[in-house]
Design a protein around this motif. Structure first.
Motif: not given
Length: 159
Positions: A7-21, A79-88
């Protein structure tokens, strides 16, 4: 440890896409991750975010300095719930082509078949150019303000 480092080294676009998913997964798909989050989110009666202190308690093998470093790299002390789910999330399971296409389509609002800084400005504001360039740099691509669907898929599958 691996989840948060990714999560820490992931580009912002990828983080946002993971949250969408993540936001489009079924309750059954997210239940194990949701349960883990709820077990970690214990301060203030489960306020919907997890702090480095809560993560440290849950991940006793990870030193506090490492937790704080990761949280700083994320740009937040929580870290929000959605950010956590996206990273986990189990990336191999949930990064199938249908999920990647769904996320791509959310960002490709004009249906151009390519992401551009111009189209992403509606979502990310003036940071869109930097966001696309950071994503391209993470893939080792030349600087540009556009990203193909194929490169977007590679970005999400990066380890």
């Amino acid at each position: 440890d691996r989840v948060l480092l990714w999560q820490a080294k992931t580009p912002r676009l990828a983080k946002a896409a993971m949250e969408v998913i993540v936001l489009r997964l079924s309750e059954k798909d997210i239940k194990p991750m949701k349960d883990l989050f709820l077990n970690i989110d214990v301060v203030d009666g489960g306020g919907g975010t997890i702090s480095s202190d809560e993560i440290e308690v849950a991940a006793k093998a990870m030193p506090r300095a490492k937790v704080e470093q990761v949280m700083q790299e994320m740009g937040a002390a929580q870290m929000t719930y959605t950010e956590f789910l996206a990273s986990a999330m189990d990336r191999e399971r949930f990064l199938q082509q249908t999920h990647i296409q769904l996320a791509f389509d959310v960002f490709d609002r004009k249906g151009a078949g390519v992401l551009s800084a111009d189209s992403l400005t509606e979502i990310f504001g003036p940071a869109a150019v930097e966001i696309v360039q950071d994503a391209r740099a993470a893939l080792g691509l030349a600087q540009d303000t556009r990203m193909s669907k194929e490169d977007f898929g590679r970005l999400l599958k990066m380890k």
